[in-house]
Design a protein around this motif. Structure first.
Motif, PDB file in Angstrom:
ATOM      1  N   LYS A   1      22.711  29.967  15.483  1.00 14.42           N
ATOM      2  CA  LYS A   1      21.458  29.107  15.387  1.00 14.42           C
ATOM      3  C   LYS A   1      20.648  29.084  16.325  1.00 14.42           C
ATOM      4  O   LYS A   1      20.516  27.894  17.138  1.00 14.42           O
ATOM      5  N   PRO A   2      19.905  30.190  16.956  1.00 19.01           N
ATOM      6  CA  PRO A   2      19.468  30.165  18.117  1.00 19.01           C
ATOM      7  C   PRO A   2      17.885  29.468  18.039  1.00 19.01           C
ATOM      8  O   PRO A   2      17.412  29.258  17.169  1.00 19.01           O
ATOM      9  N   LYS A   3      17.529  28.751  19.255  1.00 16.70           N
ATOM     10  CA  LYS A   3      16.343  27.976  19.659  1.00 16.70           C
ATOM     11  C   LYS A   3      15.498  28.742  20.615  1.00 16.70           C
ATOM     12  O   LYS A   3      16.207  29.030  21.754  1.00 16.70           O
ATOM     13  N   ALA A   4      14.364  28.902  20.447  1.00 16.96           N
ATOM     14  CA  ALA A   4      13.484  29.517  21.663  1.00 16.96           C
ATOM     15  C   ALA A   4      13.840  28.671  22.751  1.00 16.96           C
ATOM     16  O   ALA A   4      13.842  27.519  22.802  1.00 16.96           O
ATOM     17  N   GLY A   5      13.765  29.541  23.982  1.00 17.35           N
ATOM     18  CA  GLY A   5      13.893  28.649  25.287  1.00 17.35           C
ATOM     19  C   GLY A   5      15.451  28.705  25.798  1.00 17.35           C
ATOM     20  O   GLY A   5      15.985  28.339  26.824  1.00 17.35           O
ATOM     21  N   GLU A   6      16.560  28.892  24.958  1.00 11.58           N
ATOM     22  CA  GLU A   6      17.805  28.840  25.193  1.00 11.58           C
ATOM     23  C   GLU A   6      18.330  30.152  25.898  1.00 11.58           C
ATOM     24  O   GLU A   6      17.642  31.241  26.002  1.00 11.58           O
ATOM     25  N   THR A   7      19.532  29.997  26.390  1.00 12.97           N
ATOM     26  CA  THR A   7      20.189  31.367  26.994  1.00 12.97           C
ATOM     27  C   THR A   7      21.148  31.758  26.294  1.00 12.97           C
ATOM     28  O   THR A   7      22.081  30.991  25.871  1.00 12.97           O
ATOM     29  N   ILE A   8      21.409  33.174  25.821  1.00 15.40           N
ATOM     30  CA  ILE A   8      22.488  33.719  25.259  1.00 15.40           C
ATOM     31  C   ILE A   8      23.230  34.811  25.992  1.00 15.40           C
ATOM     32  O   ILE A   8      22.524  35.375  26.625  1.00 15.40           O
ATOM     33  N   VAL A   9      24.443  34.735  25.946  1.00 13.64           N
ATOM     34  CA  VAL A   9      25.065  35.796  26.537  1.00 13.64           C
ATOM     35  C   VAL A   9      26.141  36.637  25.546  1.00 13.64           C
ATOM     36  O   VAL A   9      26.604  35.985  24.678  1.00 13.64           O
ATOM     37  N   VAL A  10      25.871  37.954  25.421  1.00 13.96           N
ATOM     38  CA  VAL A  10      26.440  38.745  24.599  1.00 13.96           C
ATOM     39  C   VAL A  10      27.237  39.779  25.085  1.00 13.96           C
ATOM     40  O   VAL A  10      26.863  40.595  25.899  1.00 13.96           O
ATOM     41  N   SER A  11      28.541  39.732  24.536  1.00 15.48           N
ATOM     42  CA  SER A  11      29.465  40.680  25.051  1.00 15.48           C
ATOM     43  C   SER A  11      29.388  41.922  24.294  1.00 15.48           C
ATOM     44  O   SER A  11      29.092  41.803  23.179  1.00 15.48           O
ATOM     45  N   GLY A  12      29.810  43.007  24.849  1.00 16.99           N
ATOM     46  CA  GLY A  12      29.934  44.300  24.019  1.00 16.99           C
ATOM     47  C   GLY A  12      28.258  44.581  23.638  1.00 16.99           C
ATOM     48  O   GLY A  12      28.059  45.122  22.566  1.00 16.99           O
ATOM     49  N   ALA A  13      27.469  44.357  24.665  1.00 19.74           N
ATOM     50  CA  ALA A  13      25.960  44.292  24.299  1.00 19.74           C
ATOM     51  C   ALA A  13      25.359  45.532  24.138  1.00 19.74           C
ATOM     52  O   ALA A  13      24.209  45.587  23.532  1.00 19.74           O
ATOM     53  N   ALA A  14      25.786  46.691  24.628  1.00 21.36           N
ATOM     54  CA  ALA A  14      25.629  47.857  24.444  1.00 21.36           C
ATOM     55  C   ALA A  14      26.126  48.559  23.189  1.00 21.36           C
ATOM     56  O   ALA A  14      25.575  49.795  22.711  1.00 21.36           O
TER      57      ALA A  14
END
Length: 332
Positions: free
Chosen positions: A143-156
């Motif tokens: 449930k993302p909101k604009a302005g937040e920071t997300i980290v994605v593992s396995g990003a590629a």
């Protein structure tokens, strides 16, 4: 031609690289098409991390394991070459769980038609399991909101790369974790991520502090492993963690230790695992929501294509080592 090739699961995998004797290559008679049935010649087959779990003996998982002696489970795309079904016609393309096989006999359930003219590698890379998994995990769980920071593992990877692009399009700061310099460059320079962490060479905590000085609001977990603790410690209050995969632990008898649970209380974190079989009924809506992002050019992809059905056997190990560059697909 009266026969075709299929690959059965012969034994459960042991820790470490997947061995060739885990499978058995067999020849079968092409079946006759009965009333209400149609025959599909599979042209492209998807290799996904979830398949490692499907091969195990774990009967308590979200989907039953592949039965020994049965065709190895996988999704794919193919063309109907013979039909006695009123709704499926020769020349149409379909996609769904067909397994490691050149031909697949069906009466329809579980297979969906594919729009004519679409590139099959794009369909399997974006609109198949990777895309719907990314959509459900990001919007249904994180449930993302604009302005937040997300980290994605396995990003590629096939899922992580889509998650990051969706989040960036929605106004989040996006940090990806990958396993080599080329993948880190790709997700930043080509996909538009705000930063990348090479978990094999970077000081993860220092790099994370540099890229996310105000902490992390969302962690989209695809891999597990040592990086998990670093990102967990950087989570902000009321952060959300969507647990999609743990590829680092699939091939070992000794899973890596998880984080201490005290910060879950202190920071009121929400942590949720999810799998797509729980959400099959929602797939049309997920695809409908994904489509505008794709049509507007906000979602890029790349595919790592192997040639020939039997290349799937060694190909699975690329998922364990991170040796694939893009969505792993077998072209039959």
């Amino acid at each position: 031609m009266s026969t075709y090739t299929a690959i059965n699961l012969a034994q459960r995998p042991v820790p470490g690289p997947i061995r060739s004797d885990t499978f058995e290559v067999v020849n079968k008679e092409i079946p006759e098409v009965g009333s209400g049935q149609f025959l599909v010649k599979q042209t492209h087959m998807s290799l996904d991390p979830a398949m490692i779990g499907w091969m195990s003996s774990d009967t308590k998982s979200y989907i039953p394991p592949v039965v020994l002696g049965d065709v190895m489970r996988s999704s794919g795309l193919g063309e109907i070459v013979e039909s006695s079904h009123p709704d499926f016609h020769v020349g149409e393309r379909v996609m769904g769980l067909m397994g490691w096989t050149e031909y697949f006999l069906s009466s329809g359930p579980g297979l969906n038609k594919v729009q004519a003219g679409l590139d099959p590698t794009m369909v399997l890379s974006v609109f198949a399991l990777p895309g719907i998994t990314a959509m459900q995990g990001l919007y249904g769980v994180a449930k993302p909101k604009a302005g937040e920071t997300i980290v994605v593992s396995g990003a590629a990877g096939s899922v992580g790369s889509i998650v990051g692009q969706l989040a960036k399009a929605d106004g989040l700061t996006v940090i990806g974790v990958a396993g080599n310099a080329e993948k880190c460059r790709w997700i930043v320079d080509e996909l538009g991520f705000d930063g990348a962490i090479n978990y094999k060479t970077d000081d993860i905590s220092a790099k994370l502090g540099e890229l996310a000085p105000d902490g992390v609001d969302i962690y989209f977990e695809n891999t597990g492993g040592a990086i998990q603790n670093h990102i967990f410690e950087a989570m902000n209050a009321h952060g959300r963690i969507a647990v999609c995969g743990m590829i680092a632990d699939y091939g070992t008898d000794s899973p890596s230790a998880g984080p201490n649970w005290i910060p879950i209380i202190k920071k009121r974190l929400s942590i949720q695992g999810f799998t797509m079989p729980d959400h099959y009924a929602e797939i049309p809506g997920l695809i409908a929501k994904l489509t505008p992002y794709v049509m507007q050019g906000k979602i890029k992809h790349r595919a790592h294509v192997l040639d020939g059905l039997e290349s799937a056997i060694d190909g699975l190990n690329l998922l364990l080592t991170g040796g694939n560059n893009g969505k792993l697909i077998v072209k039959l």
